[in-house]
Design a protein around this motif. Structure first.
Motif, short mmCIF file in Angstrom:
data_model
loop_
_atom_site.label_atom_id
_atom_site.label_comp_id
_atom_site.label_asym_id
_atom_site.label_seq_id
_atom_site.Cartn_x
_atom_site.Cartn_y
_atom_site.Cartn_z
N VAL A 1 -40.78 44.64 -12.25
CA VAL A 1 -41.95 44.08 -11.57
C VAL A 1 -41.81 44.22 -10.06
N LEU A 2 -40.62 43.92 -9.52
CA LEU A 2 -40.41 44.06 -8.08
C LEU A 2 -40.57 45.50 -7.64
N ALA A 3 -40.07 46.43 -8.44
CA ALA A 3 -40.22 47.85 -8.11
C ALA A 3 -41.69 48.24 -8.08
N ALA A 4 -42.47 47.72 -9.03
CA ALA A 4 -43.90 48.04 -9.07
C ALA A 4 -44.62 47.44 -7.86
N LEU A 5 -44.30 46.20 -7.51
CA LEU A 5 -44.93 45.56 -6.36
C LEU A 5 -44.57 46.28 -5.07
N ASP A 6 -43.34 46.77 -5.00
CA ASP A 6 -42.90 47.51 -3.82
C ASP A 6 -43.63 48.84 -3.72
N GLN A 7 -43.76 49.52 -4.86
CA GLN A 7 -44.40 50.83 -4.86
C GLN A 7 -45.91 50.73 -4.61
N LEU A 8 -46.55 49.74 -5.23
CA LEU A 8 -48.01 49.63 -5.14
C LEU A 8 -48.48 48.95 -3.86
N LEU A 9 -47.74 47.93 -3.42
CA LEU A 9 -48.22 47.10 -2.31
C LEU A 9 -47.19 46.95 -1.19
N HIS A 10 -46.06 47.60 -1.30
CA HIS A 10 -45.00 47.52 -0.29
C HIS A 10 -44.58 46.08 -0.02
N LEU A 11 -44.64 45.26 -1.07
CA LEU A 11 -44.30 43.83 -0.98
C LEU A 11 -45.07 43.14 0.14
N ARG A 12 -46.33 43.51 0.29
CA ARG A 12 -47.19 42.90 1.30
C ARG A 12 -48.42 42.30 0.63
N GLY A 13 -48.93 41.26 1.24
CA GLY A 13 -50.15 40.64 0.74
C GLY A 13 -49.89 39.26 0.17
N ARG A 14 -50.90 38.43 0.24
CA ARG A 14 -50.75 37.03 -0.15
C ARG A 14 -50.46 36.88 -1.64
N ASN A 15 -51.08 37.70 -2.47
CA ASN A 15 -50.85 37.56 -3.91
C ASN A 15 -49.47 38.04 -4.32
N VAL A 16 -48.94 39.03 -3.60
CA VAL A 16 -47.53 39.40 -3.80
C VAL A 16 -46.65 38.21 -3.44
N MET A 17 -47.02 37.53 -2.36
CA MET A 17 -46.24 36.37 -1.93
C MET A 17 -46.26 35.27 -2.98
N HIS A 18 -47.39 35.09 -3.66
CA HIS A 18 -47.46 34.12 -4.76
C HIS A 18 -46.39 34.43 -5.81
N VAL A 19 -46.24 35.72 -6.13
CA VAL A 19 -45.24 36.11 -7.12
C VAL A 19 -43.84 35.82 -6.59
N LEU A 20 -43.55 36.29 -5.38
CA LEU A 20 -42.20 36.15 -4.83
C LEU A 20 -41.80 34.69 -4.68
N ASP A 21 -42.74 33.85 -4.27
CA ASP A 21 -42.43 32.44 -4.02
C ASP A 21 -41.87 31.74 -5.26
N MET A 22 -42.27 32.19 -6.43
CA MET A 22 -41.93 31.49 -7.66
C MET A 22 -40.80 32.13 -8.46
N LEU A 23 -40.22 33.22 -7.95
CA LEU A 23 -39.22 33.94 -8.74
C LEU A 23 -37.88 33.20 -8.82
N GLY A 24 -37.54 32.45 -7.79
CA GLY A 24 -36.32 31.66 -7.83
C GLY A 24 -35.08 32.43 -7.45
N PRO A 25 -33.90 31.82 -7.60
CA PRO A 25 -32.64 32.39 -7.10
C PRO A 25 -32.30 33.76 -7.66
N VAL A 26 -32.69 34.03 -8.90
CA VAL A 26 -32.30 35.30 -9.53
C VAL A 26 -32.87 36.50 -8.79
N ALA A 27 -33.94 36.29 -8.02
CA ALA A 27 -34.58 37.41 -7.32
C ALA A 27 -33.91 37.73 -5.99
N VAL A 28 -33.05 36.86 -5.48
CA VAL A 28 -32.49 37.04 -4.14
C VAL A 28 -31.75 38.37 -4.00
N PRO A 29 -30.78 38.70 -4.87
CA PRO A 29 -30.07 39.98 -4.69
C PRO A 29 -30.99 41.19 -4.74
N LEU A 30 -31.99 41.15 -5.62
CA LEU A 30 -32.90 42.29 -5.74
C LEU A 30 -33.79 42.42 -4.51
#
Length: 573
Positions: A366-395
């Motif tokens: 999912v992170l790879a797709a968000l990076d490819q499609l939206l370059h991890l930019r935009g408010r709705n991407v931020m909604h996703v990132l905000d809720m991923l929790g500690p496991v997402a930090v290294p990625l």
């Protein structure tokens, strides 16, 4: 480590901050003694009282509706006194700006009352901060304002779906419809107006006029409608910071007074989760469904997500499976740039985040797709990132966008806020990355988000880059955010060594007397105020170990700091 920060050469780059769109020329600066009574002679801070927490149902109502009305208590004399003091200032009440609290210190009794303090603590956790921005809104307008969302006291940066900031509106007088009460759009806190915005693509801060609100996107696509806050004297209304609102039309002969205060969260729900009033009782979101709305259950994953976050839930179930990820990603891109599709995009973002939390193998895809499609930019991407929790930090740390996108940096900070890294490899990498961004990013918004994220990384070594930013960054909003982050670290118990406290105090005292940004000064004063409390706690418990002091810090009552804003009149520079 904590060290005394170097002195700033030119704290604001020679530029004045712009605090409001309709800023008037600054009035001649007057000392507090002229026109304002001395705080000490007017009112004493109330003694700490046992807060009365909200019930589960009240918290659920706030999550869904975006507001909660607290009816007046049996203290009509206090509200009458505050109203008379406001009337004495008359139209000058608005000119007080941030100085309305020291000018009318009886307001402290309202916000420190057991019911209000308990309600705010239920939403923001203990040790929350009474923000230095506050305002007395007066209204004699025969026409209403346009619908809007507030800026962050003159600054613009990514917003928070979860309760990191809230407003509290206090009405000291009976406020019927003809007096022009504040009007709100319940359930509108998730949605944004980007079309025709002059503030960039991610803030959602363009405005709606009456025609647009009644027959345009809010009513037709968001299914939200106006509600006037008609109320009795002494009512306090808690509001999600992003709820759409406006001042109503005053068709009476009187002046309507309303005091707006802001509060921010200091402790992560991972450290101080809310305790349920009815443990084990099933949550019935269906009672909040609306019959006239298409797909009434669409927002339920959002409500449940905020509820889980507030209670520090580590396990998050999801009704979606791996095959749903492509559909959710498609929904996330639906109608890109069109406000009408916000409900679809917001719901998809939260479902996607819950899917990743429940099925960790999906996270990297999912992170790879968000990076490819939206370059991890935009408010709705931020909604996703905000809720991923500690496991997402290294990625996230592997993504170049974390050094370029304010939204990605903000999301990393929210993931760190739910983590307990204990100085391991992930913590060291996060510290290094955020320090580089805070020092090197050209975009001030990216630096603001980096400073905010460092305040979520609960390590003692995190203090040093923040101290440097306080002393050296040329943008007031970055310096202010760095101080706010230091206050969060202090409150969390990450900075308890005496040498560290002394260095923090030196940093705050170095900037407080001369920084041109009023919120840098205010946060510096708040930092000193909280250092005093931490040191008093240590004095009262000689020999206590570090763990005991950390726990003591997190459970301490933090009395509000009442001080005069020394920048102009409390509003203008």
């Amino acid at each position: 480590m904590c060290d005394a920060a170097p002195q700033p050469a030119d704290p604001n780059g020679g530029k004045k901050q712009r605090w409001r769109r309709d800023q008037k020329p600054a009035a001649p600066r007057q000392p507090p003694a002229k026109g304002y009574a001395d705080v000490g002679a007017r009112s004493k801070l109330p003694s700490p009282s046992v807060p009365v927490p909200l019930s589960d149902e009240q918290v659920q109502q706030f999550i869904v509706e975006g507001f909660l009305e607290l009816p007046p208590e049996d203290d009509g004399e206090l509200h009458d006194s505050i109203f008379k003091q406001a009337v004495a200032f008359g139209r000058r009440a608005e000119e007080l700006g941030n100085n309305v609290l020291p000018a009318i210190p009886d307001l402290v009794h309202v916000y420190e009352s057991p019911r209000v303090r308990g309600a705010i603590e239920s939403l923001l956790g203990p040790c929350y901060l009474l923000h230095p921005h506050r305002y007395c809104h007066t209204s004699e307008r025969p026409a209403p304002q346009t619908w809007h969302r507030d800026s962050f006291w003159g600054h613009w940066h990514p917003r928070n779906a979860c309760m990191y900031w809230i407003m509290a509106l206090y009405f000291p007088q009976d406020t019927p419809l003809e007096l022009g009460p504040t009007e709100i759009m319940p359930r509108s806190q998730w949605y944004n107006k980007d079309e025709k915005s002059d503030r960039g693509p991610y803030y959602g801060c363009a405005r709606f006029n009456d025609r647009e609100a009644e027959s345009g996107v809010p009513a037709v696509n968001w299914h939200v409608h106006a509600r006037p806050l008609c109320c009795s004297a002494g009512t306090v209304v808690l509001m999600h910071y992003d709820l759409w609102h406006r001042g109503g039309a005053n068709i009476s002969d009187g002046i309507r007074y309303m005091f707006k205060f802001q509060f921010s969260r200091m402790l992560s729900p991972a450290l101080a989760p809310r305790l349920r009033s009815a443990p084990g009782e099933a949550i019935v979101w269906e009672k909040f469904f609306q019959e006239d709305v298409d797909a009434p259950a669409r927002m339920q994953p959002v409500w449940q997500g905020v509820w889980d976050w507030l209670h520090g839930a580590s396990e998050v179930p999801s009704q979606e499976d791996a095959e749903d990820a492509k559909v959710l990603l498609s929904d996330l891109l639906e109608g890109h740039g069109q406000d009408a599709f916000d409900p679809v995009r917001v719901a998809a973002a939260w479902k996607l985040a819950r899917l990743c939390r429940a099925r960790p193998p999906m996270l990297s895809k999912v992170l790879a797709a968000l990076d490819q499609l939206l370059h991890l930019r935009g408010r709705n991407v931020m909604h996703v990132l905000d809720m991923l929790g500690p496991v997402a930090v290294p990625l996230l740390l592997e993504k170049p966008a974390v050094r370029q996108s304010a939204d990605a940096v903000h999301g990393l900070g929210r993931c760190l806020d739910l983590a307990d890294l204990d100085g391991g490899e992930a913590g060291a990498k996060a510290l290094q990355a955020l320090e580089e961004v805070l020092k090197g990013a050209k975009d001030p918004l990216v630096r603001i988000c980096a400073a905010e994220a460092l305040g979520c990384l609960r390590l003692q070594d995190t203090a040093w880059p923040l101290q440097q930013a306080v002393a050296e960054d040329t943008v007031g909003a970055v310096r202010a955010t760095a101080l706010h982050a230091l206050i969060r670290l202090l409150t969390s118990g990450s900075l308890v060594e005496d040498s560290c406290l002394q260095a923090l105090r030196a940093t705050a005292q170095a900037v407080k007397p001369k920084d041109p940004d009023r919120y840098v000064r205010a946060y510096a004063a708040e930092l000193c105020h909280r250092i005093d409390i931490v040191q008093q706690l240590a004095w009262d418990a000689p020999g206590a170990n570090a763990a005991a002091m950390v726990e003591s810090n997190r459970n301490a009552h933090i009395p509000p700091l009442v001080r005069w804003c020394t920048c102009g009149d409390g509003w203008h520079p």
